[in-house]
Design a protein around this motif. Structure first.
Motif, PDB file in Angstrom:
ATOM      1  N   GLU A 186      17.958  17.302  10.446  1.00 36.41           N
ATOM      2  CA  GLU A 186      18.019  18.953  10.608  1.00 36.41           C
ATOM      3  C   GLU A 186      17.259  19.649   9.645  1.00 36.41           C
ATOM      4  O   GLU A 186      16.785  20.708   9.522  1.00 36.41           O
ATOM      5  CB  GLU A 186      19.524  19.403  10.388  1.00 36.41           C
ATOM      6  CG  GLU A 186      20.186  18.897  11.888  1.00 36.41           C
ATOM      7  CD  GLU A 186      21.889  19.354  11.635  1.00 36.41           C
ATOM      8  OE1 GLU A 186      22.455  19.816  12.554  1.00 36.41           O
ATOM      9  OE2 GLU A 186      22.395  19.380  10.599  1.00 36.41           O
ATOM     10  N   LEU A 187      16.719  18.775   8.931  1.00 36.53           N
ATOM     11  CA  LEU A 187      15.976  19.284   7.533  1.00 36.53           C
ATOM     12  C   LEU A 187      14.750  18.301   7.236  1.00 36.53           C
ATOM     13  O   LEU A 187      15.058  17.087   7.166  1.00 36.53           O
ATOM     14  CB  LEU A 187      16.734  19.602   6.258  1.00 36.53           C
ATOM     15  CG  LEU A 187      16.079  20.081   5.132  1.00 36.53           C
ATOM     16  CD1 LEU A 187      15.441  21.474   5.211  1.00 36.53           C
ATOM     17  CD2 LEU A 187      17.082  20.086   3.717  1.00 36.53           C
TER      18      LEU A 187
ATOM     19  N   LEU B  29       9.699  24.931  13.558  1.00 32.25           N
ATOM     20  CA  LEU B  29      10.866  24.997  12.633  1.00 32.25           C
ATOM     21  C   LEU B  29      12.151  25.546  13.301  1.00 32.25           C
ATOM     22  O   LEU B  29      13.109  25.463  12.859  1.00 32.25           O
ATOM     23  CB  LEU B  29      10.839  25.175  11.171  1.00 32.25           C
ATOM     24  CG  LEU B  29       9.645  24.706  10.291  1.00 32.25           C
ATOM     25  CD1 LEU B  29       9.449  25.485   9.070  1.00 32.25           C
ATOM     26  CD2 LEU B  29       9.784  23.153  10.148  1.00 32.25           C
TER      27      LEU B  29
ATOM     28  N   GLN C 255      15.041  26.035   8.185  1.00 32.74           N
ATOM     29  CA  GLN C 255      15.743  24.817   8.828  1.00 32.74           C
ATOM     30  C   GLN C 255      17.080  24.896   8.478  1.00 32.74           C
ATOM     31  O   GLN C 255      18.147  24.675   9.390  1.00 32.74           O
ATOM     32  CB  GLN C 255      15.077  23.688   8.261  1.00 32.74           C
ATOM     33  CG  GLN C 255      13.532  23.597   8.670  1.00 32.74           C
ATOM     34  CD  GLN C 255      13.013  22.409   7.961  1.00 32.74           C
ATOM     35  OE1 GLN C 255      13.200  21.213   8.504  1.00 32.74           O
ATOM     36  NE2 GLN C 255      12.163  22.552   7.090  1.00 32.74           N
TER      37      GLN C 255
END
Length: 308
Positions: A273-274, A189, A165
């Motif tokens: 984003e994670l 992912l 990620q």
């Protein structure tokens, strides 16, 4: 305070659910009321004595380095946080004693950052160690940049999934090795999965005929041995698992606490984003069972102890 502790090296059977004095808060520390503590392989490896040559054990030892919780008290020199702040920390010191499997932990300020607002305490507890390892290996050691191709060995694991990620967040293409059952997860992912085992070099070369710009090895052994063949000219190699990477011209990465890196991880989480996948949770008093599950190595995602 209630805590899990061990008085001698050993396996999960040496863990005791005990009463210990509340930790003292030094001038450069904060006292955290623990909400959750993650269980990591290093916890039970240290407990078994495998790190004895590097970290002195001051018994009784409370295991655990990952934590999320609420600041209860700040040291005299601390201006970064105040009581009531929600935080995460990677509370690793240069000795084993006051870990995070407890109701309270005194955390040096160099180990602490604010908790991502969009994670539960259980999810947030799983971020520091695995996230810092992936972040520091990829962005500080390998210096991965947008447009590059990165190969991550063991990409579906705790560190690997975060590495995928983080690399994607900076604009890199990611190829990840994993067992077949985790290929769809890697695709979710943003990685391109390839299978472990015989023929690995050919499978990776089929996806990246010119080679990859960087390899992040998380398992050592045969995966690491095959890695130099997969690098493009000028490619970089790093491992967190096997010191023999140094003889290959690569870098050996050992994670360290860093509040700026933790803050960067928090920002990645808050931007979407994670994410942290949670495999299981246990009450604090069942820490031995949580360690057994972690040691079995069949879970995908983090295991957390819920406190309070």
């Amino acid at each position: 305070m209630k805590a899990i502790a061990y008085r001698t090296y050993g396996g999960p059977e040496v863990l005791e659910y005990v009463d210990l004095p509340d930790p003292r808060v030094g001038p450069d520390s904060v006292l955290i009321r623990v909400k959750a503590a993650a269980v990591n392989p290093v916890d039970w490896k240290a407990q078994a004595g495998y790190l004895d040559s590097a970290l002195q054990a001051v018994f009784p030892v409370v295991p655990g380095w990952d934590v999320s919780g609420v600041v209860e008290q700040v040291g005299a020199s601390v201006a970064e946080f105040a009581p009531g702040d929600e935080v995460i920390a990677y509370v690793r010191e240069d000795f084993l004693s006051r870990g995070t499997y407890a109701e309270l932990v005194a955390a040096p300020i160099r180990t602490v950052a604010r908790k991502p607002r969009n994670l539960s305490f259980a999810e947030a507890a799983g971020l520091p160690l695995a996230g810092l390892t992936a972040y520091q290996a990829l962005l500080k050691s390998l210096e991965v940049r947008g447009g590059e191709t990165v190969l991550v060995h063991a990409a579906a694991g705790g560190v690997g999934s975060m590495a995928v990620q983080i690399a994607r967040a900076v604009g890199a293409r990611v190829i990840g090795t994993a067992s077949e059952r985790n290929h769809e997860y890697l695709r979710s992912l943003g990685a391109e999965p390839v299978a472990y085992g015989d023929g690995l070099v050919g499978r990776v070369r089929a996806s990246a005929p010119e080679g990859v710009d960087a390899v992040l090895d998380l398992v050592g052994g045969d995966a690491l041995k095959a890695s130099p063949e997969l690098l493009a000219p000028g490619g970089r190699l790093a491992s967190i698992a096997d010191g023999s990477v140094l003889a290959m011209g690569g870098a050996y990465v050992f994670v360290r606490p860093d509040p700026q890196d933790l803050e960067a991880l928090t920002e990645l989480v808050e931007r979407g984003e994670l994410k942290v996948e949670l495999a299981a949770t246990f009450p604090l008093e069942q820490a031995a069972e949580a360690q057994r599950l972690n040691a079995a190595g069949h879970t995908r995602g983090k295991i957390a102890l819920l406190v309070g």
